[in-house]
Motif scaffolding. Sequence first.
Motif, short mmCIF file in Angstrom:
data_model
loop_
_atom_site.label_atom_id
_atom_site.label_comp_id
_atom_site.label_asym_id
_atom_site.label_seq_id
_atom_site.Cartn_x
_atom_site.Cartn_y
_atom_site.Cartn_z
N GLU A 194 -4.77 17.13 -21.12
CA GLU A 194 -4.09 17.76 -19.99
C GLU A 194 -3.21 18.92 -20.46
O GLU A 194 -3.12 19.95 -19.79
N ALA A 195 -2.59 18.75 -21.62
CA ALA A 195 -1.69 19.78 -22.17
C ALA A 195 -2.44 20.85 -22.94
O ALA A 195 -1.83 21.87 -23.33
N GLY A 196 -3.74 20.66 -23.20
CA GLY A 196 -4.50 21.63 -23.98
C GLY A 196 -4.17 21.62 -25.45
O GLY A 196 -4.35 22.62 -26.15
N LEU A 197 -3.70 20.47 -25.95
CA LEU A 197 -3.32 20.34 -27.35
C LEU A 197 -4.24 19.36 -28.06
O LEU A 197 -4.61 18.32 -27.49
N LEU A 198 -4.58 19.65 -29.29
CA LEU A 198 -5.34 18.70 -30.09
C LEU A 198 -4.45 17.52 -30.44
O LEU A 198 -3.28 17.71 -30.81
N PRO A 199 -4.95 16.30 -30.38
CA PRO A 199 -4.15 15.13 -30.78
C PRO A 199 -3.81 15.14 -32.26
O PRO A 199 -2.91 14.43 -32.68
N THR A 200 -4.53 15.97 -33.03
CA THR A 200 -4.24 16.09 -34.46
C THR A 200 -3.18 17.15 -34.75
O THR A 200 -2.78 17.32 -35.90
N HIS A 201 -2.71 17.84 -33.72
CA HIS A 201 -1.73 18.92 -33.90
C HIS A 201 -0.44 18.37 -34.48
O HIS A 201 0.02 17.29 -34.13
N ASN A 202 0.18 19.14 -35.37
CA ASN A 202 1.44 18.74 -36.00
C ASN A 202 2.57 18.82 -34.98
O ASN A 202 2.87 19.89 -34.45
N SER A 203 3.21 17.70 -34.72
CA SER A 203 4.30 17.65 -33.74
C SER A 203 5.43 18.60 -34.09
O SER A 203 6.08 19.18 -33.20
N GLY A 204 5.68 18.77 -35.36
CA GLY A 204 6.78 19.63 -35.79
C GLY A 204 6.55 21.10 -35.55
O GLY A 204 7.49 21.90 -35.67
N GLU A 205 5.31 21.48 -35.20
CA GLU A 205 5.00 22.89 -34.96
C GLU A 205 4.96 23.24 -33.48
O GLU A 205 4.58 24.34 -33.11
N ILE A 206 5.34 22.31 -32.63
CA ILE A 206 5.30 22.54 -31.19
C ILE A 206 6.59 23.23 -30.74
O ILE A 206 7.69 22.71 -30.93
N GLY A 207 6.44 24.41 -30.14
CA GLY A 207 7.58 25.17 -29.66
C GLY A 207 8.09 24.66 -28.31
O GLY A 207 7.45 23.81 -27.68
N ALA A 228 14.44 18.16 -21.22
CA ALA A 228 15.28 18.61 -22.33
C ALA A 228 15.41 17.52 -23.39
O ALA A 228 15.37 17.80 -24.60
N THR A 229 15.55 16.27 -22.96
CA THR A 229 15.64 15.15 -23.91
C THR A 229 14.33 15.01 -24.68
O THR A 229 14.33 14.78 -25.90
N PHE A 230 13.22 15.15 -23.98
CA PHE A 230 11.91 15.06 -24.63
C PHE A 230 11.76 16.14 -25.70
O PHE A 230 11.33 15.87 -26.82
N ARG A 231 12.11 17.37 -25.36
CA ARG A 231 12.00 18.48 -26.33
C ARG A 231 12.90 18.23 -27.54
O ARG A 231 12.50 18.47 -28.68
N ASP A 239 8.19 25.93 -25.22
CA ASP A 239 7.33 26.09 -24.04
C ASP A 239 6.18 25.09 -24.05
O ASP A 239 5.85 24.50 -23.00
N VAL A 240 5.58 24.91 -25.20
CA VAL A 240 4.47 23.95 -25.31
C VAL A 240 4.99 22.52 -25.15
O VAL A 240 4.33 21.68 -24.54
N ALA A 241 6.18 22.25 -25.66
CA ALA A 241 6.79 20.93 -25.51
C ALA A 241 7.02 20.63 -24.03
O ALA A 241 6.81 19.50 -23.56
N SER A 242 7.45 21.63 -23.28
CA SER A 242 7.65 21.45 -21.84
C SER A 242 6.33 21.15 -21.14
O SER A 242 6.26 20.29 -20.25
N ALA A 243 5.27 21.86 -21.55
CA ALA A 243 3.94 21.61 -20.97
C ALA A 243 3.46 20.21 -21.31
O ALA A 243 2.85 19.53 -20.47
N LEU A 244 3.74 19.76 -22.51
CA LEU A 244 3.35 18.41 -22.93
C LEU A 244 4.09 17.36 -22.11
O LEU A 244 3.51 16.36 -21.68
N PHE A 245 5.38 17.58 -21.87
CA PHE A 245 6.18 16.65 -21.06
C PHE A 245 5.61 16.55 -19.65
O PHE A 245 5.44 15.45 -19.12
N ARG A 246 5.31 17.69 -19.06
CA ARG A 246 4.76 17.68 -17.70
C ARG A 246 3.39 17.02 -17.66
O ARG A 246 3.06 16.28 -16.72
N SER A 247 2.58 17.27 -18.68
CA SER A 247 1.26 16.64 -18.76
C SER A 247 1.37 15.13 -18.88
O SER A 247 0.59 14.39 -18.27
N MET A 248 2.32 14.67 -19.68
CA MET A 248 2.54 13.23 -19.85
C MET A 248 2.84 12.58 -18.51
O MET A 248 2.22 11.56 -18.15
N ARG A 249 3.72 13.15 -17.75
CA ARG A 249 4.08 12.58 -16.45
C ARG A 249 2.92 12.68 -15.46
O ARG A 249 2.67 11.74 -14.69
#
Length: 269
Positions: free
Chosen positions: A178-191, A141-144, A193-203
């Motif tokens: 791991e998250a299936g996201l382009l590194p060029t993707h705009n952070s501000g456009e991440i919803g 939740a803090t990450f999102r 659900d995708v933010a949660s997937a990114l958090f899990r991928s990071m860990r």
Amino acid sequence: MPELPEMETYRMLLTKLVVGKPITDVRVGRPKSINVLPDRFHGELVGRTIMEIQRRAKYLIFRLDSGSSLLLHLMLGGWMHFGTEADKPDRNTQVEIDFGAGTLYFIGLRLGFLHLLTEPQLSERLGELGPEPLALDFSEATFRERLQSKKGALKPLLTNQQWIAGIGNCYSDEICFEAGLLPTHNSGEIGPDVASALFRSMRTVLQRAIHKGGYMENPLYCGDGLTGGYNDAYLVYDRGGEACYRCGHSIVSDHLSSRKVFYCSNCQR
């Protein structure tokens, strides 16, 4: 440059090798690698004992029984070896710390440093760092919430040490894959659900890399079978032009904000 998994591997291994052992001698081959005069550095270390080794972001903290600490940042090209004069690599050393029969050699500290700091100095030096990505109190939740307020490409954000600490060029690319996201993707456009997937991928990526010993090329000591085990486990990083292990498409190698970036344009969206 060593990142969180490499420094955590060093922390775990060095804890077994040097914690609780008195420092018997110190030699400084490059005074610019330390922050005090060599005589003072020698005088404040010899006879002291390292009570604990901690990691913060890409730093190691050697806590001495005097209350002071040694703060290490290896930067680009820095590494360590623990052993004897007979088995040490044929490389120039900037600092050498003896623990009886074994010596900790600091190598390649041209950009890196080993600073002797008081507790207030240490707190000030580390004060601007962002949260630890693997800390138990750093929640999804803090990450999102932190992600919602940011804009711009994802990779520069993940490597911003004030936003989150310890991630660099290698693992930012691996996390995005791991998250299936382009590194060029705009952070501000991440919803959410995708933010949660990114958090899990990071860990997942960081824990996997720690388990494999990170990507350092040189073992910490003779017989070290852990350090550098991630060298053959890259999925995208430093694999430009090679086939993606998942889909077979060619891995893209490009530049983003003056950093190299690697990704699969088919798997990452």
